[in-house]
Design a protein around this motif. Structure first.
Motif, PDB file in Angstrom:
ATOM      1  N   THR A 266       1.256  -1.222  -0.108  1.00 26.66           N
ATOM      2  CA  THR A 266      -0.249  -0.181  -0.091  1.00 26.66           C
ATOM      3  C   THR A 266       0.821   1.403   0.175  1.00 26.66           C
ATOM      4  OG1 THR A 266      -0.082   0.120   2.110  1.00 26.66           O
ATOM      5  CG2 THR A 266      -1.887  -0.757   1.275  1.00 26.66           C
ATOM      6  N   LEU A 267       0.274   2.244  -1.033  1.00 29.86           N
ATOM      7  CA  LEU A 267       0.657   3.533  -0.303  1.00 29.86           C
ATOM      8  C   LEU A 267      -0.134   4.228   0.449  1.00 29.86           C
ATOM      9  CD1 LEU A 267       2.333   3.797  -3.415  1.00 29.86           C
ATOM     10  CD2 LEU A 267       3.778   4.024  -1.674  1.00 29.86           C
ATOM     11  N   ALA A 268      -0.255   5.594   0.957  1.00 34.62           N
ATOM     12  CA  ALA A 268      -0.753   6.258   2.108  1.00 34.62           C
ATOM     13  C   ALA A 268      -0.089   7.420   2.229  1.00 34.62           C
ATOM     14  CB  ALA A 268      -1.042   5.779   3.255  1.00 34.62           C
ATOM     15  N   PRO A 269      -0.547   8.851   0.846  1.00 37.41           N
ATOM     16  CA  PRO A 269      -0.306  10.402   1.244  1.00 37.41           C
ATOM     17  C   PRO A 269      -1.085  10.527   2.593  1.00 37.41           C
ATOM     18  CG  PRO A 269      -1.661   9.715  -1.227  1.00 37.41           C
ATOM     19  CD  PRO A 269      -1.401   8.141  -0.448  1.00 37.41           C
ATOM     20  N   PHE A 270      -0.670  11.243   3.339  1.00 38.08           N
ATOM     21  CA  PHE A 270      -0.987  12.432   4.044  1.00 38.08           C
ATOM     22  C   PHE A 270      -1.146  13.604   3.999  1.00 38.08           C
ATOM     23  CE2 PHE A 270       2.479  10.729   6.241  1.00 38.08           C
ATOM     24  CZ  PHE A 270       2.950  11.803   7.027  1.00 38.08           C
ATOM     25  N   ALA A 271      -1.751  14.347   5.187  1.00 37.69           N
ATOM     26  CA  ALA A 271      -1.806  15.986   4.611  1.00 37.69           C
ATOM     27  C   ALA A 271      -1.792  16.016   7.170  1.00 37.69           C
ATOM     28  CB  ALA A 271      -2.751  16.282   4.522  1.00 37.69           C
ATOM     29  N   SER A 272      -0.938  16.186   7.127  1.00 36.89           N
ATOM     30  CA  SER A 272      -1.511  16.900   8.394  1.00 36.89           C
ATOM     31  C   SER A 272      -0.607  18.484   9.189  1.00 36.89           C
ATOM     32  CB  SER A 272      -0.272  15.403   9.452  1.00 36.89           C
ATOM     33  OG  SER A 272       0.095  15.887  11.068  1.00 36.89           O
ATOM     34  N   VAL A 273      -0.970  19.227   9.834  1.00 37.85           N
ATOM     35  CA  VAL A 273      -0.581  19.949  10.350  1.00 37.85           C
ATOM     36  C   VAL A 273      -0.342  20.424  12.191  1.00 37.85           C
ATOM     37  CG1 VAL A 273      -1.582  22.202  11.093  1.00 37.85           C
ATOM     38  CG2 VAL A 273      -1.942  21.746   8.928  1.00 37.85           C
ATOM     39  N   SER A 274       0.286  20.826  12.565  1.00 35.89           N
ATOM     40  CA  SER A 274       1.048  20.169  13.868  1.00 35.89           C
ATOM     41  C   SER A 274       0.359  21.964  14.657  1.00 35.89           C
ATOM     42  CB  SER A 274       2.112  20.387  14.631  1.00 35.89           C
ATOM     43  OG  SER A 274       2.398  20.062  15.724  1.00 35.89           O
ATOM     44  N   ILE A 275      -0.535  21.810  15.534  1.00 36.55           N
ATOM     45  CA  ILE A 275      -0.093  23.592  16.366  1.00 36.55           C
ATOM     46  C   ILE A 275       0.028  23.140  17.464  1.00 36.55           C
ATOM     47  CG2 ILE A 275      -2.448  24.916  17.128  1.00 36.55           C
ATOM     48  CD1 ILE A 275      -3.828  23.331  14.320  1.00 36.55           C
ATOM     49  N   ILE A 276       1.614  23.803  17.926  1.00 36.93           N
ATOM     50  CA  ILE A 276       1.713  23.943  19.390  1.00 36.93           C
ATOM     51  C   ILE A 276       0.542  25.066  20.234  1.00 36.93           C
ATOM     52  CG2 ILE A 276       3.248  24.625  20.560  1.00 36.93           C
ATOM     53  CD1 ILE A 276       5.333  24.120  18.321  1.00 36.93           C
ATOM     54  N   LEU A 277       0.416  24.859  21.389  1.00 33.15           N
ATOM     55  CA  LEU A 277      -0.443  25.450  21.972  1.00 33.15           C
ATOM     56  C   LEU A 277       0.374  25.660  22.818  1.00 33.15           C
ATOM     57  CD1 LEU A 277      -3.722  23.137  22.768  1.00 33.15           C
ATOM     58  CD2 LEU A 277      -3.465  24.576  20.842  1.00 33.15           C
ATOM     59  N   THR A 278       1.018  24.678  24.031  1.00 33.07           N
ATOM     60  CA  THR A 278       2.049  25.420  24.976  1.00 33.07           C
ATOM     61  C   THR A 278       3.787  24.677  24.844  1.00 33.07           C
ATOM     62  OG1 THR A 278       1.231  23.635  26.851  1.00 33.07           O
ATOM     63  CG2 THR A 278      -0.234  26.139  26.582  1.00 33.07           C
ATOM     64  N   ASP A 279       3.817  24.879  25.111  1.00 25.35           N
ATOM     65  CA  ASP A 279       5.543  23.772  25.261  1.00 25.35           C
ATOM     66  C   ASP A 279       5.308  22.672  26.185  1.00 25.35           C
ATOM     67  OD1 ASP A 279       6.444  26.300  25.766  1.00 25.35           O
ATOM     68  OD2 ASP A 279       7.495  26.345  27.585  1.00 25.35           O
ATOM     69  N   ARG A 280       4.026  22.236  26.634  1.00 30.77           N
ATOM     70  CA  ARG A 280       3.400  20.899  26.465  1.00 30.77           C
ATOM     71  C   ARG A 280       2.426  20.316  25.711  1.00 30.77           C
ATOM     72  NH1 ARG A 280       5.539  19.102  32.657  1.00 30.77           N
ATOM     73  NH2 ARG A 280       7.106  20.141  33.046  1.00 30.77           N
ATOM     74  N   TRP A 281       2.024  20.967  25.596  1.00 31.86           N
ATOM     75  CA  TRP A 281       0.514  20.242  24.800  1.00 31.86           C
ATOM     76  C   TRP A 281       0.329  20.738  22.870  1.00 31.86           C
ATOM     77  CZ3 TRP A 281      -3.084  17.464  26.483  1.00 31.86           C
ATOM     78  CH2 TRP A 281      -2.965  17.251  28.092  1.00 31.86           C
ATOM     79  N   ARG A 282       0.009  20.063  22.307  1.00 32.23           N
ATOM     80  CA  ARG A 282       0.366  19.967  21.106  1.00 32.23           C
ATOM     81  C   ARG A 282      -0.590  19.831  20.092  1.00 32.23           C
ATOM     82  NH1 ARG A 282       3.554  16.836  16.651  1.00 32.23           N
ATOM     83  NH2 ARG A 282       3.279  15.235  18.080  1.00 32.23           N
ATOM     84  N   ILE A 283      -1.986  20.054  19.406  1.00 29.61           N
ATOM     85  CA  ILE A 283      -2.549  18.919  18.632  1.00 29.61           C
ATOM     86  C   ILE A 283      -2.847  18.795  17.041  1.00 29.61           C
ATOM     87  CG2 ILE A 283      -4.858  19.284  19.835  1.00 29.61           C
ATOM     88  CD1 ILE A 283      -5.299  21.706  17.917  1.00 29.61           C
ATOM     89  N   ALA A 284      -2.854  18.156  15.892  1.00 31.86           N
ATOM     90  CA  ALA A 284      -1.981  17.754  14.409  1.00 31.86           C
ATOM     91  C   ALA A 284      -3.423  16.646  14.531  1.00 31.86           C
ATOM     92  CB  ALA A 284      -1.338  17.097  14.539  1.00 31.86           C
ATOM     93  N   PRO A 285      -4.590  17.903  13.468  1.00 35.63           N
ATOM     94  CA  PRO A 285      -5.427  17.449  12.813  1.00 35.63           C
ATOM     95  C   PRO A 285      -4.320  15.881  11.514  1.00 35.63           C
ATOM     96  CG  PRO A 285      -5.373  19.352  13.017  1.00 35.63           C
ATOM     97  CD  PRO A 285      -4.478  18.995  13.714  1.00 35.63           C
ATOM     98  N   THR A 286      -5.253  15.652  11.331  1.00 39.04           N
ATOM     99  CA  THR A 286      -4.510  14.116  10.153  1.00 39.04           C
ATOM    100  C   THR A 286      -5.232  13.452   9.513  1.00 39.04           C
ATOM    101  OG1 THR A 286      -2.592  13.936  11.902  1.00 39.04           O
ATOM    102  CG2 THR A 286      -2.770  12.998   9.653  1.00 39.04           C
ATOM    103  N   THR A 287      -5.619  13.676   8.008  1.00 39.57           N
ATOM    104  CA  THR A 287      -5.714  12.396   7.437  1.00 39.57           C
ATOM    105  C   THR A 287      -4.792  12.140   6.484  1.00 39.57           C
ATOM    106  OG1 THR A 287      -8.004  12.494   6.152  1.00 39.57           O
ATOM    107  CG2 THR A 287      -6.345  14.956   5.463  1.00 39.57           C
ATOM    108  N   LYS A 288      -5.360  10.664   6.194  1.00 44.26           N
ATOM    109  CA  LYS A 288      -4.336   9.950   5.528  1.00 44.26           C
ATOM    110  C   LYS A 288      -5.630   8.552   4.581  1.00 44.26           C
ATOM    111  CE  LYS A 288      -1.618   7.636   7.685  1.00 44.26           C
ATOM    112  NZ  LYS A 288      -0.595   6.312   8.294  1.00 44.26           N
ATOM    113  N   TYR A 289      -4.970   8.737   3.559  1.00 42.28           N
ATOM    114  CA  TYR A 289      -5.701   7.913   1.869  1.00 42.28           C
ATOM    115  C   TYR A 289      -5.040   6.632   2.018  1.00 42.28           C
ATOM    116  CZ  TYR A 289      -8.326   6.127  -1.738  1.00 42.28           C
ATOM    117  OH  TYR A 289      -9.439   5.031  -1.945  1.00 42.28           O
ATOM    118  N   ARG A 290      -5.620   5.815   2.690  1.00 42.07           N
ATOM    119  CA  ARG A 290      -4.110   4.119   2.178  1.00 42.07           C
ATOM    120  C   ARG A 290      -5.255   3.483   0.863  1.00 42.07           C
ATOM    121  NH1 ARG A 290      -0.011   2.349   4.285  1.00 42.07           N
ATOM    122  NH2 ARG A 290      -0.010   3.651   6.393  1.00 42.07           N
ATOM    123  N   PHE A 291      -3.869   3.145  -0.028  1.00 41.51           N
ATOM    124  CA  PHE A 291      -4.239   2.568  -1.020  1.00 41.51           C
ATOM    125  C   PHE A 291      -3.141   1.544  -1.525  1.00 41.51           C
ATOM    126  CE2 PHE A 291      -2.800   6.205  -2.565  1.00 41.51           C
ATOM    127  CZ  PHE A 291      -1.610   5.328  -4.106  1.00 41.51           C
ATOM    128  N   GLY A 292      -4.066   0.136  -2.363  1.00 42.09           N
ATOM    129  CA  GLY A 292      -3.554  -0.335  -2.551  1.00 42.09           C
ATOM    130  C   GLY A 292      -2.636  -0.402  -4.324  1.00 42.09           C
TER     131      GLY A 292
END
Length: 134
Positions: A18-44
């Motif tokens: 399989t191959l899986a291109p993905f897109a992710s954005v890392s958002i740093i909230l504080t020195d210890r906290w971060r969120i990262a919405p991610t989407t991935k499409y995996r195909f044969g």
């Protein structure tokens, strides 16, 4: 770009490259906290192109301890398998500890949250291992 290669037979696993291109954005909230919405499409690929098509959407919520020694990652996921036309919702909570630079040991239970798996209470999984990050 994520990928996997044919490493198992039908009786043991996917048997699909399989191959899986993905897109992710890392958002740093504080020195210890971060969120990262991610989407991935995996195909044969190759002969497997019609046998494996899956879309996943995650919202990684990360906390890291002092001196980067430990971390917790909360991982809600919505996955759609276009081959079986089923959607699942899971919640994973990964806890890890640094062994040495760029290497951690982790433990991650993953629980199903959608109604289709509530009828089968043992549809959860447990992941554990060592990660090497470059």
């Amino acid at each position: 770009l994520d990928s996997s290669f044919d490493t198992a037979h039908d009786s043991l696993g996917r048997n699909c490259a399989t191959l899986a291109p993905f897109a992710s954005v890392s958002i740093i909230l504080t020195d210890r906290w971060r969120i990262a919405p991610t989407t991935k499409y995996r195909f044969g690929t190759g002969d497997d192109q019609d046998h494996y098509r899956k879309q996943t959407t995650n919202l990684y919520i990360n906390w890291k301890g002092s001196r980067n020694q430990a971390y917790i990652q909360i991982d809600p996921e919505i996955a759609t398998n276009y081959e079986t036309e089923k959607t699942s919702v899971t919640l994973g909570v990964e806890a890890g500890r640094r062994l040495w630079p760029q290497t951690t040991v982790f433990f991650k239970p993953v629980l199903p949250l959608d109604k289709s798996t509530q009828k089968k209470p043992f549809q959860w999984k447990l992941e554990a291992g060592i990660k090497k990050v470059y």
